[in-house]
Design a protein around this motif. Structure first.
Motif, PDB file in Angstrom:
ATOM      1  N   SER A 156      28.847  67.808  -3.312  1.00 35.56           N
ATOM      2  CA  SER A 156      29.685  67.537  -4.240  1.00 35.56           C
ATOM      3  C   SER A 156      31.217  67.749  -3.382  1.00 35.56           C
ATOM      4  CB  SER A 156      29.788  68.295  -5.473  1.00 35.56           C
ATOM      5  OG  SER A 156      30.350  69.608  -5.364  1.00 35.56           O
ATOM      6  N   MET A 157      31.420  68.653  -2.691  1.00 35.24           N
ATOM      7  CA  MET A 157      32.800  69.129  -2.093  1.00 35.24           C
ATOM      8  C   MET A 157      32.971  67.715  -1.019  1.00 35.24           C
ATOM      9  SD  MET A 157      33.344  73.104  -1.804  1.00 35.24           S
ATOM     10  CE  MET A 157      31.424  73.610  -1.649  1.00 35.24           C
ATOM     11  N   VAL A 158      32.093  67.609  -0.334  1.00 36.80           N
ATOM     12  CA  VAL A 158      32.151  66.456   0.652  1.00 36.80           C
ATOM     13  C   VAL A 158      32.198  64.960  -0.120  1.00 36.80           C
ATOM     14  CG1 VAL A 158      30.970  65.169   2.407  1.00 36.80           C
ATOM     15  CG2 VAL A 158      30.956  67.576   2.615  1.00 36.80           C
ATOM     16  N   LEU A 159      31.679  64.815  -0.957  1.00 28.53           N
ATOM     17  CA  LEU A 159      32.012  63.347  -1.809  1.00 28.53           C
ATOM     18  C   LEU A 159      33.151  63.407  -2.473  1.00 28.53           C
ATOM     19  CD1 LEU A 159      28.477  62.920  -3.255  1.00 28.53           C
ATOM     20  CD2 LEU A 159      29.120  61.852  -1.155  1.00 28.53           C
ATOM     21  N   ILE A 160      33.652  64.460  -2.945  1.00 30.22           N
ATOM     22  CA  ILE A 160      35.053  64.427  -3.534  1.00 30.22           C
ATOM     23  C   ILE A 160      36.171  64.069  -2.345  1.00 30.22           C
ATOM     24  CG2 ILE A 160      37.098  65.923  -4.460  1.00 30.22           C
ATOM     25  CD1 ILE A 160      34.900  67.354  -6.177  1.00 30.22           C
ATOM     26  N   VAL A 161      35.945  64.586  -1.298  1.00 32.38           N
ATOM     27  CA  VAL A 161      36.918  64.470  -0.079  1.00 32.38           C
ATOM     28  C   VAL A 161      36.649  63.151   0.267  1.00 32.38           C
ATOM     29  CG1 VAL A 161      37.407  64.859   2.326  1.00 32.38           C
ATOM     30  CG2 VAL A 161      37.087  66.850   0.806  1.00 32.38           C
ATOM     31  N   PHE A 162      35.629  62.643   0.324  1.00 32.10           N
ATOM     32  CA  PHE A 162      35.112  61.490   0.642  1.00 32.10           C
ATOM     33  C   PHE A 162      35.829  60.279  -0.190  1.00 32.10           C
ATOM     34  CE2 PHE A 162      32.471  57.463   1.164  1.00 32.10           C
ATOM     35  CZ  PHE A 162      32.631  57.211   2.454  1.00 32.10           C
ATOM     36  N   ASP A 163      35.573  60.495  -1.497  1.00 33.96           N
ATOM     37  CA  ASP A 163      36.260  59.467  -2.719  1.00 33.96           C
ATOM     38  C   ASP A 163      37.900  59.578  -2.460  1.00 33.96           C
ATOM     39  OD1 ASP A 163      33.997  58.600  -3.631  1.00 33.96           O
ATOM     40  OD2 ASP A 163      33.875  60.213  -5.451  1.00 33.96           O
ATOM     41  N   VAL A 164      38.538  60.730  -2.322  1.00 27.39           N
ATOM     42  CA  VAL A 164      39.964  60.906  -2.083  1.00 27.39           C
ATOM     43  C   VAL A 164      40.358  60.121  -0.791  1.00 27.39           C
ATOM     44  CG1 VAL A 164      41.724  62.307  -1.584  1.00 27.39           C
ATOM     45  CG2 VAL A 164      40.220  62.808  -3.108  1.00 27.39           C
TER      46      VAL A 164
END
Length: 140
Positions: free
Chosen positions: A38-46
């Motif tokens: 989830s942390m990686v995906l948040i960074v990716f989305d941002v």
């Protein structure tokens, strides 16, 4: 001394406790995996400036919700519980598969050992579990 006739009444509780612990383990494994993802995906989305519709994090949240239904943590069915009539709904959670595996083991208990046909049935059920996980459309 305790009443011996009360011992068989304890087995359903013991079974429910074992199933609950198994489900807790599945839930914990899911949480351990989803936290860093989830942390990686948040960074990716941002970084990619994804909106709500394109958000990989939101897709992960939907997958998490589906896994909550599949694990069904706080609904420990009794060993004599009837599976749901809707086959797709019934085989989409852990309780259904535990019941199937338990049935095979009980059938084999009569002989005092797990026969080849029992092993084949268990492998068939585990194969179906893996197929359900890998179905297209089951993941977002």
């Amino acid at each position: 001394m305790q009443d011996i006739s009360n011992k068989p009444a304890r087995w359903p509780l013991i079974r429910q406790g074992i199933v609950f612990q198994f489900k807790l383990g599945l839930d914990a494994l899911r949480d351990i995996l989803m936290s860093p993802v989830s942390m990686v995906l948040i960074v990716f989305d941002v970084v990619m400036a994804n909106d709500q519709q394109q958000s990989y994090f939101n897709r992960l949240m939907r997958l998490g919700k589906k896994s909550d239904h599949w694990i069904n943590l706080f609904a420990v069915d009794s060993p004599n519980g009837e599976p749901e009539n809707n086959k797709e709904a019934a085989d989409s959670n852990v309780d259904f598969w535990i019941s199937k595996i338990e049935t095979v083991v009980k059938e084999q208990q009569v002989d005092g050992k797990l026969t080849q046909s029992g092993k084949d049935k268990l492998q068939q059920y585990f194969g179906k579990i893996m197929q359900n996980k890998d179905k297209p459309g089951s993941k977002d």
